[in-house]
Design a protein around this motif. Structure first.
Motif, PDB file in Angstrom:
ATOM      1  N   TYR A  71      83.917 -16.168  29.081  1.00  0.00           N
ATOM      2  CA  TYR A  71      84.774 -15.514  28.092  1.00  0.00           C
ATOM      3  C   TYR A  71      85.497 -16.531  27.213  1.00  0.00           C
ATOM      4  N   THR A  75      83.356 -15.846  23.601  1.00  0.00           N
ATOM      5  CA  THR A  75      83.575 -14.418  23.359  1.00  0.00           C
ATOM      6  C   THR A  75      85.039 -14.090  23.091  1.00  0.00           C
ATOM      7  N   ILE A  90      80.134  -7.454  21.048  1.00  0.00           N
ATOM      8  CA  ILE A  90      79.699  -8.324  22.137  1.00  0.00           C
ATOM      9  C   ILE A  90      78.780  -7.479  23.004  1.00  0.00           C
ATOM     10  N   ILE A 107      84.579  -9.322  30.926  1.00  0.00           N
ATOM     11  CA  ILE A 107      84.854  -9.775  29.558  1.00  0.00           C
ATOM     12  C   ILE A 107      85.665  -8.743  28.788  1.00  0.00           C
ATOM     13  N   GLY A 276      78.601 -11.607  19.047  1.00  0.00           N
ATOM     14  CA  GLY A 276      78.375 -12.391  20.244  1.00  0.00           C
ATOM     15  C   GLY A 276      77.384 -11.696  21.158  1.00  0.00           C
ATOM     16  N   ILE A 278      75.303 -11.933  25.011  1.00  0.00           N
ATOM     17  CA  ILE A 278      75.190 -12.551  26.343  1.00  0.00           C
ATOM     18  C   ILE A 278      73.937 -12.042  27.025  1.00  0.00           C
TER      19      ILE A 278
END
Length: 362
Positions: A71, A75, A90, A107, A276, A278
């Protein structure tokens, strides 16, 4: 994040450790994070392997890395841009059991805590934070804050873009209220047992925070302007091989179909068009093809560019005044253009008269 400047999507990859089931099966570990940006396939020399030996991203994390670091490293900056009027997203992508929901839940909580901290530290502005949550399951959209199970529809809004009709929105009172709503969403989300995970998320979940703010001294005044933006935390359903979803064929087909569509969009965006992101991975050898697919998707995502801009909403009276000024400017331009046109016509007439006289005399 810089406003009005094109930037690549931030792509981060998280490689979890072997889980209990994989350890019990004496699985081999085929992937390794060799530095902060590179993940290595350790079995490149395996006969018939078509997997690249290494992949590079903005950041990669091994199994020992805490979610807090994931994080803080990127992020956090993306999530906090919402308080400055910049929309952001995200989202987590990866196979079932790779740790997407675990990562995204943490997150989301870290981000909301930091947004509240920011609000408390900026008493000169009045803030409003609204929470909504939906899931997409078998191509049906459902409000996770409502228990009636009614499917919702999408519509295009000229100002907000694509919106979900009749999705419930709660104004957050405090941290405890947020946690309460998060629990409601978790309880209602579609889950099921797969060969990889006893409690696998079988739907896409989108949690959206809309943050509005205005200078306290201008609150309620005619010339007030408001910053308004949203941050979306998107936890995608796990990608799987068809052979792993035969008992849930319809569900698995819908999941893979929507993820394929997302992959197509990402690939097209990565070819020169303008958040963002992940990705979560399993290191186990039995999942090597799924891990490769996830990394290929992430490689396309890192080529996508975005351009941030601040969303300012004016009060009705301030907007009316601005429109009146713009109208006056256009009317002035029109009068000048008409005047110039008249002068040009007069010149043309004079030229034609001279030409006619010359012809007659000639």
């Amino acid at each position: 994040m810089y406003v009005d400047r094109e930037e690549k999507i931030l792509v981060m990859v998280r490689l979890r450790p072997l889980n209990k089931k994989e350890i019990a099966a004496k699985e081999a570990t085929d992937w390794e994070c060799i530095n902060d940006t590179t993940i290595l396939y350790r079995n490149t020399l395996r006969q018939g392997s078509n997997i690249p030996s290494a992949y590079s991203f903005d950041r990669v994390y091994g199994g020992e890395c805490p979610t807090r670091q994931v994080y803080e490293d990127g992020t956090k900056e993306i999530a906090l841009s919402v308080v400055k009027g910049i929309n952001c997203s995200i989202f987590a992508y990866g196979q079932t059991s790779s740790g997407k929901t675990y990562t995204m839940t943490a997150i989301t909580e870290f981000a909301v805590a930091d947004i509240f901290d920011y609000i408390f530290q900026h008493e000169e502005r009045a803030f409003s934070v609204k929470f909504s949550a939906i899931e997409i399951y078998n191509e049906t959209i459902r409000d996770l804050l409502s228990s009636d199970g009614t499917s919702l529809r999408l519509r295009d809004d000229p100002e907000k873009g694509t919106v979900v009709e009749k999705a419930r929105e709660e104004t957050l009172r405090d941290w405890n209220h947020f946690k309460e709503l998060l629990s409601v969403c978790a309880a209602q989300r579609k889950i099921g047992e797969t060969s990889l995970n006893e409690r696998s998320s079988r739907s896409h979940q989108i949690i959206k925070l809309t943050v509005e703010s205005c200078a306290c001294e201008l609150l309620g005044k005619d010339n007030s302007t408001t910053l308004m933006a949203s941050v979306s935390f998107i936890d995608l359903a796990g990608s799987e091989r068809a052979s792993q979803t035969m008992s849930r064929l319809k569900e698995g087909c819908h999941i893979n179909q929507s993820l394929l569509a997302l992959g197509t969009v990402i690939r097209k965006l990565s070819k020169g068009r303008q958040g963002g992101h992940i990705c979560t991975l399993s290191p186990a050898r039995s999942h090597v093809e799924l891990t490769k697919n996830t990394l290929s998707f992430a490689s396309c995502a890192k080529e996508v560019t975005t351009k941030a801009h601040i969303n300012v909403v004016m009060s009705d009276k301030a907007l009316l005044k601005q429109l009146q000024c713009e109208l006056a400017r256009l009317e002035t331009e029109l009068r000048n253009a008409t005047s110039n046109c008249d002068c040009a016509m007069k010149k043309d007439i004079q030229i034609q008269k001279v030409w006619f006289c010359n012809c007659v005399m000639g």
